[in-house]
Design a protein around this motif. Structure first.
Motif, mmCIF file in Angstrom:
data_model
loop_
_atom_site.group_PDB
_atom_site.id
_atom_site.type_symbol
_atom_site.label_atom_id
_atom_site.label_comp_id
_atom_site.label_asym_id
_atom_site.label_seq_id
_atom_site.Cartn_x
_atom_site.Cartn_y
_atom_site.Cartn_z
ATOM 1 N N MET A 145 21.139 11.919 -14.708
ATOM 2 C CA MET A 145 20.856 11.383 -16.027
ATOM 3 C C MET A 145 21.176 9.882 -16.019
ATOM 4 S SD MET A 145 22.463 12.566 -19.650
ATOM 5 C CE MET A 145 21.309 12.528 -20.970
ATOM 6 N N ILE A 146 20.257 9.105 -16.519
ATOM 7 C CA ILE A 146 20.421 7.657 -16.549
ATOM 8 C C ILE A 146 21.353 7.285 -17.700
ATOM 9 C CG2 ILE A 146 19.245 5.458 -16.890
ATOM 10 C CD1 ILE A 146 16.739 6.768 -15.767
ATOM 11 N N ASN A 147 22.311 6.426 -17.398
ATOM 12 C CA ASN A 147 23.217 5.941 -18.434
ATOM 13 C C ASN A 147 22.584 4.698 -19.051
ATOM 14 O OD1 ASN A 147 25.284 4.691 -19.927
ATOM 15 N ND2 ASN A 147 26.849 5.578 -18.600
ATOM 16 N N TYR A 148 22.067 4.864 -20.266
ATOM 17 C CA TYR A 148 21.367 3.774 -20.936
ATOM 18 C C TYR A 148 22.293 2.599 -21.249
ATOM 19 C CZ TYR A 148 17.351 6.874 -21.647
ATOM 20 O OH TYR A 148 16.280 7.699 -21.477
ATOM 21 N N TYR A 149 23.549 2.873 -21.452
ATOM 22 C CA TYR A 149 24.503 1.795 -21.744
ATOM 23 C C TYR A 149 24.660 0.890 -20.518
ATOM 24 C CZ TYR A 149 25.582 4.511 -25.881
ATOM 25 O OH TYR A 149 25.489 5.198 -27.074
ATOM 26 N N ASN A 150 24.786 1.511 -19.353
ATOM 27 C CA ASN A 150 24.886 0.716 -18.127
ATOM 28 C C ASN A 150 23.580 -0.007 -17.832
ATOM 29 O OD1 ASN A 150 27.481 1.615 -17.775
ATOM 30 N ND2 ASN A 150 26.956 3.157 -16.261
ATOM 31 N N LEU A 151 22.461 0.651 -18.101
ATOM 32 C CA LEU A 151 21.161 0.060 -17.845
ATOM 33 C C LEU A 151 20.959 -1.216 -18.665
ATOM 34 C CD1 LEU A 151 18.440 0.481 -16.352
ATOM 35 C CD2 LEU A 151 17.658 1.694 -18.378
ATOM 36 N N LEU A 152 21.388 -1.182 -19.927
ATOM 37 C CA LEU A 152 21.250 -2.359 -20.782
ATOM 38 C C LEU A 152 22.426 -3.335 -20.639
ATOM 39 C CD1 LEU A 152 19.901 -0.762 -24.091
ATOM 40 C CD2 LEU A 152 18.621 -1.997 -22.344
ATOM 41 N N GLY A 153 23.475 -2.911 -19.942
ATOM 42 C CA GLY A 153 24.636 -3.776 -19.741
ATOM 43 C C GLY A 153 25.474 -3.944 -20.990
ATOM 44 N N ILE A 154 25.588 -2.882 -21.775
ATOM 45 C CA ILE A 154 26.351 -2.917 -23.026
ATOM 46 C C ILE A 154 27.421 -1.853 -23.012
ATOM 47 C CG2 ILE A 154 24.489 -3.889 -24.415
ATOM 48 C CD1 ILE A 154 23.840 -1.046 -25.359
ATOM 49 N N GLN A 155 28.354 -1.964 -23.959
ATOM 50 C CA GLN A 155 29.410 -0.966 -24.082
ATOM 51 C C GLN A 155 28.946 0.179 -24.969
ATOM 52 O OE1 GLN A 155 33.059 -2.674 -25.379
ATOM 53 N NE2 GLN A 155 33.357 -3.824 -23.504
ATOM 54 N N PHE A 156 29.667 1.285 -24.872
ATOM 55 C CA PHE A 156 29.364 2.487 -25.647
ATOM 56 C C PHE A 156 29.416 2.206 -27.148
ATOM 57 C CE2 PHE A 156 30.545 6.591 -27.528
ATOM 58 C CZ PHE A 156 29.584 7.419 -26.961
ATOM 59 N N THR A 157 30.227 1.263 -27.546
ATOM 60 C CA THR A 157 30.423 0.952 -28.961
ATOM 61 C C THR A 157 29.539 -0.194 -29.447
ATOM 62 O OG1 THR A 157 32.254 -0.498 -28.367
ATOM 63 C CG2 THR A 157 32.800 1.773 -28.943
ATOM 64 N N ALA A 158 28.513 -0.532 -28.691
ATOM 65 C CA ALA A 158 27.666 -1.683 -29.029
ATOM 66 C C ALA A 158 26.950 -1.486 -30.366
ATOM 67 C CB ALA A 158 26.637 -1.904 -27.926
ATOM 68 N N SER A 159 26.828 -2.576 -31.107
ATOM 69 C CA SER A 159 26.115 -2.548 -32.384
ATOM 70 C C SER A 159 24.611 -2.628 -32.129
ATOM 71 C CB SER A 159 26.555 -3.723 -33.256
ATOM 72 O OG SER A 159 26.121 -4.938 -32.675
ATOM 73 N N THR A 160 23.836 -2.395 -33.186
ATOM 74 C CA THR A 160 22.382 -2.482 -33.035
ATOM 75 C C THR A 160 21.953 -3.902 -32.668
ATOM 76 O OG1 THR A 160 22.152 -2.783 -35.422
ATOM 77 C CG2 THR A 160 21.878 -0.555 -34.574
ATOM 78 N N LYS A 161 22.655 -4.881 -33.161
ATOM 79 C CA LYS A 161 22.335 -6.274 -32.816
ATOM 80 C C LYS A 161 22.579 -6.523 -31.324
ATOM 81 C CE LYS A 161 23.285 -11.034 -34.104
ATOM 82 N NZ LYS A 161 24.025 -11.944 -34.967
ATOM 83 N N GLN A 162 23.679 -6.013 -30.788
ATOM 84 C CA GLN A 162 23.976 -6.177 -29.368
ATOM 85 C C GLN A 162 22.955 -5.435 -28.504
ATOM 86 O OE1 GLN A 162 27.986 -4.662 -29.679
ATOM 87 N NE2 GLN A 162 28.861 -6.703 -29.335
#
Length: 112
Positions: A1-18
């Motif tokens: 399963m692809i981790n979308y957070y790692n793919l986008l380079g963001i944290q699990f708690t990222a806001s919609t703006k981030q």
């Protein structure tokens, strides 16, 4: 399963703006029209777009987070904690966990 957070380079708690900012940067970099039409970069762009569409929608993100947590918890090679602050926290051995739960109770231990 692809981790979308790692793919986008963001944290699990990222806001919609981030999420949106990370997507825009990566989409510009990997878009087929700007990257020369490379098949690997085109595939990368479609994965990035899928990650963005999933994480930007509240209901889809909640469902994805649940699946990701379940997937990672069944994976024996690594444990998953969605809170990035706990990434470097030392894990306690089973004996310390046992004592933490049952330190106020006195049950005789079996000796084999």
């Amino acid at each position: 399963m692809i981790n979308y957070y790692n793919l986008l380079g963001i944290q699990f708690t990222a806001s919609t703006k981030q999420i949106r900012n990370a997507f825009c940067k990566l989409a510009f970099k990997f878009h087929p029209d700007t990257s020369g039409g490379s098949p690997t970069q085109s595939d990368e762009f479609f994965q990035i777009r899928e990650a963005y569409e999933t994480l930007i929608d509240t209901d889809r993100r909640r469902e994805y987070d649940t699946r990701l947590t379940l997937y990672k918890s069944t994976d024996e090679s690594e444990s998953f904690d969605p809170n990035p602050e706990n990434a470097n926290r030392e894990e306690k051995p089973a004996e310390k966990i046992y004592e933490a739960f049952f330190k106020h109770q006195s049950y005789p231990r079996r000796v084999n």
